[in-house]
Design an enzyme around this catalytic site. Sequence first.
Site, PDB file in Angstrom:
ATOM      1  N   ASN A 181       0.880  -1.172   0.000  1.00  0.00           N
ATOM      2  CA  ASN A 181       0.000   0.000   0.000  1.00  0.00           C
ATOM      3  C   ASN A 181       0.913   1.216   0.000  1.00  0.00           C
ATOM      4  O   ASN A 181       1.463   1.597   1.030  1.00  0.00           O
ATOM      5  CB  ASN A 181      -0.916  -0.008   1.219  1.00  0.00           C
ATOM      6  CG  ASN A 181      -1.896   1.155   1.226  1.00  0.00           C
ATOM      7  OD1 ASN A 181      -1.830   2.050   0.395  1.00  0.00           O
ATOM      8  ND2 ASN A 181      -2.806   1.151   2.181  1.00  0.00           N
ATOM      9  N   ARG A 234      -2.668  -2.064  -3.499  1.00  0.00           N
ATOM     10  CA  ARG A 234      -3.921  -1.361  -3.238  1.00  0.00           C
ATOM     11  C   ARG A 234      -3.959  -0.107  -4.100  1.00  0.00           C
ATOM     12  O   ARG A 234      -3.016   0.693  -4.099  1.00  0.00           O
ATOM     13  CB  ARG A 234      -4.016  -0.963  -1.765  1.00  0.00           C
ATOM     14  CG  ARG A 234      -5.308  -0.214  -1.450  1.00  0.00           C
ATOM     15  CD  ARG A 234      -5.174   0.666  -0.240  1.00  0.00           C
ATOM     16  NE  ARG A 234      -6.405   1.407   0.023  1.00  0.00           N
ATOM     17  CZ  ARG A 234      -6.456   2.519   0.745  1.00  0.00           C
ATOM     18  NH1 ARG A 234      -5.365   3.009   1.277  1.00  0.00           N
ATOM     19  NH2 ARG A 234      -7.601   3.131   0.942  1.00  0.00           N
ATOM     20  N   HIS A 243     -12.998   2.507   0.287  1.00  0.00           N
ATOM     21  CA  HIS A 243     -12.885   1.512   1.365  1.00  0.00           C
ATOM     22  C   HIS A 243     -13.548   0.184   0.969  1.00  0.00           C
ATOM     23  O   HIS A 243     -13.905  -0.612   1.827  1.00  0.00           O
ATOM     24  CB  HIS A 243     -13.509   2.011   2.679  1.00  0.00           C
ATOM     25  CG  HIS A 243     -12.800   3.164   3.296  1.00  0.00           C
ATOM     26  ND1 HIS A 243     -13.473   4.180   3.953  1.00  0.00           N
ATOM     27  CD2 HIS A 243     -11.490   3.493   3.348  1.00  0.00           C
ATOM     28  CE1 HIS A 243     -12.604   5.067   4.396  1.00  0.00           C
ATOM     29  NE2 HIS A 243     -11.388   4.674   4.036  1.00  0.00           N
ATOM     30  N   ARG A 258     -11.084  15.367   6.684  1.00  0.00           N
ATOM     31  CA  ARG A 258     -11.974  15.615   5.546  1.00  0.00           C
ATOM     32  C   ARG A 258     -13.350  16.044   6.045  1.00  0.00           C
ATOM     33  O   ARG A 258     -13.846  15.545   7.053  1.00  0.00           O
ATOM     34  CB  ARG A 258     -12.088  14.367   4.669  1.00  0.00           C
ATOM     35  CG  ARG A 258     -10.781  13.936   4.050  1.00  0.00           C
ATOM     36  CD  ARG A 258     -10.948  12.671   3.231  1.00  0.00           C
ATOM     37  NE  ARG A 258      -9.730  11.884   3.222  1.00  0.00           N
ATOM     38  CZ  ARG A 258      -9.675  10.589   2.981  1.00  0.00           C
ATOM     39  NH1 ARG A 258     -10.783   9.910   2.749  1.00  0.00           N
ATOM     40  NH2 ARG A 258      -8.523   9.954   2.990  1.00  0.00           N
ATOM     41  N   GLU A 307      -7.497  -5.542   5.312  1.00  0.00           N
ATOM     42  CA  GLU A 307      -7.463  -5.232   3.884  1.00  0.00           C
ATOM     43  C   GLU A 307      -6.313  -5.940   3.183  1.00  0.00           C
ATOM     44  O   GLU A 307      -6.448  -6.368   2.026  1.00  0.00           O
ATOM     45  CB  GLU A 307      -7.365  -3.719   3.690  1.00  0.00           C
ATOM     46  CG  GLU A 307      -8.604  -2.966   4.158  1.00  0.00           C
ATOM     47  CD  GLU A 307      -8.417  -1.464   4.131  1.00  0.00           C
ATOM     48  OE1 GLU A 307      -8.784  -0.842   3.126  1.00  0.00           O
ATOM     49  OE2 GLU A 307      -7.915  -0.920   5.132  1.00  0.00           O
TER      50      GLU A 307
END
Length: 398
Positions: free
Chosen positions: A7, A94, A183, A242, A385
Site C-alpha cells: 500500500n 492497493r 474503502h 476531511r 485489507e
Amino acid sequence: MKVLVINSGSSSIKYQLFVMPQATVICTGLVERIGLKNAVLTYKYLRGNTFEEYQFTGDIPNHTEGLKAVANLLTDVNKGVITSPSEIDVVGHRVVHGGANFVSTALITQAVKDKIRYLFALSPLHNPAHLLGINVAEEVFASAKQVAVFDTAFHQTMPPIAYRMAVPKALYEKDKIRNYGFHGTSHKYVSEQVTKHYNNPNLKIISLHLGNGCSITAIANGKCRDTSMGLGPMNGLVMGTRVGDIDQTVIFYMVNELGYTLQQVNDILNKKSGLLGLAGVSDMRDLQALIQKGDADAILAHQIFVYKAKKFIGSYIAALNGVDVLLFTGGIGENDAYTRAKICENLEGLNIYLDAAKNSIRTSSIREIQADNATIKIVVVPTNEEKEIATQCYTLCQ
C-alpha cells in the site's frame, strides 16, 4: 504462492508478505517519512511462532530506495524470510480509485497503468502514489506478477439510483461524474466475514468503516447497494481531516466572496476540516482526551461525528428496507467503545439496542455487542485489507 501486498502512500509504503492459500503472514512492516529527515523503516519478521522486530531510522530519499530496502531485509541472511526477490510470485497493490473501468482485481499492464494515471484528477492524494509504487515494484520484483486491487471495485454493484448524480447527463456519459465509493476492500472483507459467521448469504448489512477516513456502506446479499463516499473520498461522514457532506454553496462562497483559490478550498476541505477543523486534532484518541478535560470544541466535534453516522444508518435502513447486522470496523470502529455506544444511543426507534457490558470487551475476533433480546445484530469485525488483497491476488493468479 508468496504474495507481497503493498500500500504505497505519498510518503509511505505499508507491506505484508503472505504465504497463500494459508494466508500466513511471514513479515510485515512500514516505511514512513520517505523523502524527509529521519525516515523510519519498521520490519517485523516471523521466527518460529513469534515475530521479531527491526527498525531503521535514516535517509530514505524516495520510494525506489524504500522498496529496495524492504527487499534487502526480506532476503537478509539473519533477518530475511526469503532468499531472493524472485521468490515473490505476486505483488498486490492497493489502488484507491479504479473509476468505472475496474469492477474486479486486474493484472497490471501498461493499459491498466494508463487508466490509473487518467484517474489522478479524481484521487490526487492516492493514485499517483499507487502508480509510483507499481513502477518501483516492477523494477525491484521484476519476475513477479503485478496485480491491482481497487477500493472502488466492490461498489460497482450499486444501482443507478445510488451512483448517478442529478447533474446533466453529458457530465455522466462523457466525463464519468458519478458516485464511486471507497474503502471497498475493507467493506467486502468484513461483510464476507459476517456472512460466513452467520452462514447466511442473504443478510442486510450496514458496514461502518471508521478511522481517519470514514465511510458507511449498505450491503444486501453480499453486494453493495449504496455507500457514503462519492466521486472522491472526501464526502459522506465526518473524518479526521476531511469535511464529509457539505453544502456546495460553501465552495462558491469561499472562492467568490472570501477570495480563496480552488486549490486552497480543496486543501481546506481535504486536509484541514473534519475533526481537525472542528477541534484542532484529527485523531479520535486525542479528541477524547480533550473531551475528558471538558473541551467544548472537542465535545461538539464528537457529537457532530456521531450525528452524521446516525443519519446515514437511518437512511440506509430505509434504502435496504430493514437491516440484519450493524457492523463496526476500522481503527475507531474496532477499538472505540465510547464512539460505538454514542452512535447506537437513542436508536431504539430503529430497533437498535447496544449492550454496554459487551461493548466494553475487546477481542481480536468477531464479537456481538447487541442486547440479548435484540433482533438486529451489532457486531465488531476486525478488518484486514491486506489479507483481502492477498486473497484476491491468489484467486486471480493461481
